[in-house]
Design a protein around this motif. Structure first.
Motif, PDB file in Angstrom:
ATOM      1  N   PHE A 105      -8.337 -11.130  -5.319  1.00  0.00           N
ATOM      2  CA  PHE A 105      -8.564 -10.589  -6.656  1.00  0.00           C
ATOM      3  C   PHE A 105      -9.612  -9.479  -6.601  1.00  0.00           C
ATOM      4  O   PHE A 105     -10.602  -9.583  -5.879  1.00  0.00           O
ATOM      5  N   GLY A 106      -9.387  -8.430  -7.368  1.00  0.00           N
ATOM      6  CA  GLY A 106     -10.381  -7.376  -7.507  1.00  0.00           C
ATOM      7  C   GLY A 106     -10.364  -6.328  -6.422  1.00  0.00           C
ATOM      8  O   GLY A 106     -11.108  -5.339  -6.506  1.00  0.00           O
ATOM      9  N   ALA A 107      -9.544  -6.500  -5.383  1.00  0.00           N
ATOM     10  CA  ALA A 107      -9.476  -5.504  -4.318  1.00  0.00           C
ATOM     11  C   ALA A 107      -8.779  -4.243  -4.833  1.00  0.00           C
ATOM     12  O   ALA A 107      -7.692  -4.313  -5.404  1.00  0.00           O
ATOM     13  N   VAL A 108      -9.410  -3.104  -4.628  1.00  0.00           N
ATOM     14  CA  VAL A 108      -8.797  -1.807  -4.953  1.00  0.00           C
ATOM     15  C   VAL A 108      -8.146  -1.279  -3.676  1.00  0.00           C
ATOM     16  O   VAL A 108      -8.783  -1.232  -2.623  1.00  0.00           O
ATOM     17  N   THR A 109      -6.875  -0.903  -3.775  1.00  0.00           N
ATOM     18  CA  THR A 109      -6.152  -0.452  -2.586  1.00  0.00           C
ATOM     19  C   THR A 109      -5.434   0.868  -2.835  1.00  0.00           C
ATOM     20  O   THR A 109      -5.094   1.196  -3.962  1.00  0.00           O
ATOM     21  N   TRP A 110      -5.245   1.607  -1.753  1.00  0.00           N
ATOM     22  CA  TRP A 110      -4.325   2.739  -1.740  1.00  0.00           C
ATOM     23  C   TRP A 110      -3.573   2.694  -0.411  1.00  0.00           C
ATOM     24  O   TRP A 110      -4.051   2.136   0.568  1.00  0.00           O
ATOM     25  N   TRP A 111      -2.367   3.250  -0.391  1.00  0.00           N
ATOM     26  CA  TRP A 111      -1.525   3.258   0.805  1.00  0.00           C
ATOM     27  C   TRP A 111      -1.058   4.686   1.066  1.00  0.00           C
ATOM     28  O   TRP A 111      -0.684   5.404   0.121  1.00  0.00           O
ATOM     29  N   HIS A 112      -1.061   5.083   2.345  1.00  0.00           N
ATOM     30  CA  HIS A 112      -0.665   6.452   2.688  1.00  0.00           C
ATOM     31  C   HIS A 112       0.261   6.430   3.906  1.00  0.00           C
ATOM     32  O   HIS A 112       0.016   5.692   4.869  1.00  0.00           O
ATOM     33  N   ASN A 113       1.303   7.225   3.842  1.00  0.00           N
ATOM     34  CA  ASN A 113       2.233   7.354   4.956  1.00  0.00           C
ATOM     35  C   ASN A 113       2.109   8.748   5.552  1.00  0.00           C
ATOM     36  O   ASN A 113       2.561   9.732   4.958  1.00  0.00           O
ATOM     37  N   ALA A 114       1.499   8.822   6.731  1.00  0.00           N
ATOM     38  CA  ALA A 114       1.343  10.108   7.415  1.00  0.00           C
ATOM     39  C   ALA A 114       2.426  10.336   8.448  1.00  0.00           C
ATOM     40  O   ALA A 114       2.483  11.393   9.078  1.00  0.00           O
ATOM     41  N   ALA A 115       3.301   9.360   8.643  1.00  0.00           N
ATOM     42  CA  ALA A 115       4.344   9.459   9.673  1.00  0.00           C
ATOM     43  C   ALA A 115       5.597  10.119   9.112  1.00  0.00           C
ATOM     44  O   ALA A 115       5.721  10.373   7.910  1.00  0.00           O
ATOM     45  N   ALA A 116       6.542  10.391  10.003  1.00  0.00           N
ATOM     46  CA  ALA A 116       7.783  11.056   9.587  1.00  0.00           C
ATOM     47  C   ALA A 116       8.749  10.086   8.919  1.00  0.00           C
ATOM     48  O   ALA A 116       9.514  10.469   8.035  1.00  0.00           O
ATOM     49  N   GLY A 117       8.732   8.815   9.348  1.00  0.00           N
ATOM     50  CA  GLY A 117       9.635   7.825   8.771  1.00  0.00           C
ATOM     51  C   GLY A 117       9.060   7.188   7.523  1.00  0.00           C
ATOM     52  O   GLY A 117       7.953   7.497   7.077  1.00  0.00           O
ATOM     53  N   GLU A 118       9.815   6.264   6.954  1.00  0.00           N
ATOM     54  CA  GLU A 118       9.402   5.593   5.725  1.00  0.00           C
ATOM     55  C   GLU A 118       8.446   4.434   6.038  1.00  0.00           C
ATOM     56  O   GLU A 118       8.584   3.752   7.045  1.00  0.00           O
ATOM     57  N   LEU A 119       7.475   4.234   5.165  1.00  0.00           N
ATOM     58  CA  LEU A 119       6.577   3.076   5.234  1.00  0.00           C
ATOM     59  C   LEU A 119       6.986   2.124   4.119  1.00  0.00           C
ATOM     60  O   LEU A 119       7.039   2.504   2.941  1.00  0.00           O
ATOM     61  N   VAL A 120       7.309   0.871   4.493  1.00  0.00           N
ATOM     62  CA  VAL A 120       7.768  -0.116   3.520  1.00  0.00           C
ATOM     63  C   VAL A 120       6.866  -1.340   3.607  1.00  0.00           C
ATOM     64  O   VAL A 120       6.671  -1.905   4.696  1.00  0.00           O
ATOM     65  N   VAL A 121       6.312  -1.751   2.468  1.00  0.00           N
ATOM     66  CA  VAL A 121       5.381  -2.874   2.411  1.00  0.00           C
ATOM     67  C   VAL A 121       5.858  -3.879   1.372  1.00  0.00           C
ATOM     68  O   VAL A 121       6.197  -3.507   0.243  1.00  0.00           O
ATOM     69  N   LEU A 122       5.884  -5.145   1.754  1.00  0.00           N
ATOM     70  CA  LEU A 122       6.248  -6.244   0.860  1.00  0.00           C
ATOM     71  C   LEU A 122       4.976  -6.878   0.314  1.00  0.00           C
ATOM     72  O   LEU A 122       4.011  -7.091   1.047  1.00  0.00           O
ATOM     73  N   PHE A 123       4.985  -7.200  -0.988  1.00  0.00           N
ATOM     74  CA  PHE A 123       3.860  -7.900  -1.617  1.00  0.00           C
ATOM     75  C   PHE A 123       4.366  -9.205  -2.219  1.00  0.00           C
ATOM     76  O   PHE A 123       5.323  -9.206  -3.004  1.00  0.00           O
ATOM     77  N   LEU A 124       3.718 -10.304  -1.864  1.00  0.00           N
ATOM     78  CA  LEU A 124       4.005 -11.603  -2.456  1.00  0.00           C
ATOM     79  C   LEU A 124       2.685 -12.207  -2.883  1.00  0.00           C
ATOM     80  O   LEU A 124       1.693 -12.148  -2.139  1.00  0.00           O
ATOM     81  N   GLY A 125       2.638 -12.794  -4.083  1.00  0.00           N
ATOM     82  CA  GLY A 125       1.357 -13.312  -4.537  1.00  0.00           C
ATOM     83  C   GLY A 125       1.446 -14.272  -5.697  1.00  0.00           C
ATOM     84  O   GLY A 125       2.507 -14.495  -6.290  1.00  0.00           O
ATOM     85  N   ASP A 126       0.287 -14.817  -6.034  1.00  0.00           N
ATOM     86  CA  ASP A 126       0.140 -15.821  -7.081  1.00  0.00           C
ATOM     87  C   ASP A 126      -0.185 -15.140  -8.402  1.00  0.00           C
ATOM     88  O   ASP A 126      -1.212 -14.476  -8.532  1.00  0.00           O
ATOM     89  N   THR A 127       0.688 -15.300  -9.393  1.00  0.00           N
ATOM     90  CA  THR A 127       0.468 -14.670 -10.708  1.00  0.00           C
ATOM     91  C   THR A 127      -0.010 -15.669 -11.753  1.00  0.00           C
ATOM     92  O   THR A 127       0.014 -15.367 -12.952  1.00  0.00           O
ATOM     93  N   SER A 128      -0.441 -16.858 -11.330  1.00  0.00           N
ATOM     94  CA  SER A 128      -0.799 -17.900 -12.304  1.00  0.00           C
ATOM     95  C   SER A 128      -1.968 -17.488 -13.196  1.00  0.00           C
ATOM     96  O   SER A 128      -2.111 -17.992 -14.310  1.00  0.00           O
ATOM     97  N   LYS A 129      -2.804 -16.562 -12.716  1.00  0.00           N
ATOM     98  CA  LYS A 129      -3.920 -16.075 -13.529  1.00  0.00           C
ATOM     99  C   LYS A 129      -3.646 -14.675 -14.073  1.00  0.00           C
ATOM    100  O   LYS A 129      -4.535 -14.054 -14.661  1.00  0.00           O
TER     101      LYS A 129
END
Length: 366
Positions: A105-129
């Motif tokens: 909780f509270g983490a600020v994030t950014w994601w950057h793709n500097a490569a030629a191919g695609e960057l794919v990220v999966l997010f799974l998490g708890d939404t109870s709050k």
């Protein structure tokens, strides 16, 4: 307090695997998520699921979420900027396929793709709050939908110690929302390998927790190899089974939900619930997500291509009970009890007990 799903509700829900829908995006990439309207168990289990696809040069703008998450890099390589709550500086983490990150909780994030191919990220998490059970709510810090577009210029200028013209210009000059494509030549901070320490576990390189020749392999993500998962409150694993291999029927024995994303390959899945009722029989393929209700028993058999999946379990140190194999409960129960339970003969009980003495969790094809 999270409201529990009743047995009747769990038995009647559509558990079939689903693919996500596009939520937003542009030249820099797109953000996809799964909706509880399409996958009701998301809402019942208070689990969110989403995917980020970044094109070459794509940047996911700084944001935070209403939910703790596990991020898993499905494809490509790039950088993830993380500012943990009360941290004095950001971590700029080099990420690659197979990396798992725990984002509290509270983490600020950014994601950057500097490569030629695609960057794919999966997010799974708890939404109870979170604001919406079964779906993440992300708060953008900048851009057309950024938090500060909602404040008056007076408040922004006062907060940042700027004159009002500068404050208005700073807030309004980024027309993108969520994801943008960097201008050619723009330099981002270089990823720092040392920032991976304590933040990342690569599931493709980590020591195997289970390795069965011709059957399958498992890496478990828990508080021992990535302590941050304790703050996130989730465990995870990466499972790879070979062609036509079977994953033993089993259930989570600590009241946890199993949320499974098929990374690649395909196979058959069966889930059995209350009173021996089969609640799911389907073929799952890469890109699909499904959820197994608490205490329901699940088993999988891979197709010709094998099958790989990444799962989260809604406890940081999950415990599973298996109903076949060397470590199954059948091997622990006394012969007399087995004879009576199955209403069978001593000879049949001995034959049953003699099977799978060398097999654990995964069973290679005969």
């Amino acid at each position: 307090m999270v409201q529990r799903t009743s047995p009747a509700e769990a038995m009647s829900m559509d558990l079939s695997p689903k693919k996500p829908a596009k939520a937003y995006g542009g030249d820099g990439g797109a953000y996809y998520d799964w909706s509880p309207a399409d996958l009701p168990m998301l809402g019942a289990a208070s689990i969110g699921a989403a995917k980020l696809h970044l094109a070459a040069g794509g940047l996911s703008l700084p944001s935070y979420s209403d939910s703790a998450k596990v991020a898993y890099v499905l494809q490509g390589a790039g950088a993830c900027g993380v500012v943990l709550p009360e941290a004095a500086r950001e971590k700029v983490i080099p990420v690659k396929e197979g990396d798992a990150l725990a984002l509290p909780f509270g983490a600020v994030t950014w994601w950057h793709n500097a490569a030629a191919g695609e960057l794919v990220v999966l997010f799974l998490g708890d939404t109870s709050k979170g604001h919406r059970p079964g779906r993440f709510t992300n708060f953008q810090l900048t851009g057309a939908s950024g938090i500060f577009t909602g404040f008056s210029t007076e408040f922004v200028a006062r907060a940042w110690d700027l004159d009002q013209d500068s404050a208005a210009k700073l807030v309004s000059t980024q027309p993108g929302s969520g994801i943008v494509k960097l201008a050619e030549g723009h330099r981002m901070p270089a990823p720092r390998p040392e920032d991976r320490d304590g933040m990342v576990l690569n599931c493709l390189e980590a020591p195997l927790d289970v390795d069965i020749k011709g059957g399958g392999r498992v890496v478990v993500l828990n508080t021992a190899n990535l302590p941050l998962v304790k703050e996130v409150g989730l465990g995870a694993d990466l499972v790879r089974i070979d062609a036509h291999s079977m994953c033993s029927p089993g259930f989570s024995s600590d009241s946890a939900y199993q949320v499974t994303y098929i990374v690649r390959g395909s196979g058959r899945v069966q889930v059995v619930g209350i009173d021996g009722t089969r609640v799911l029989e389907t073929r799952a393929e890469g890109g699909c997500l499904f959820i197994v209700p608490r205490f329901f028993v699940v088993s999988k058999i891979a197709d010709d291509t094998g099958m790989e999946w990444f799962s989260i379990i809604t406890t940081p140190n999950p415990i599973f009970s298996h109903l076949a194999g060397r470590t199954s409960v059948w091997k622990a129960i006394s012969p007399a009890v087995l004879e009576t339970a199955f209403n069978t003969t001593p000879e049949m009980e001995k034959m049953f007990r003699s099977k799978r003495l060398d097999s654990e969790i995964f069973f290679a094809p005969n």
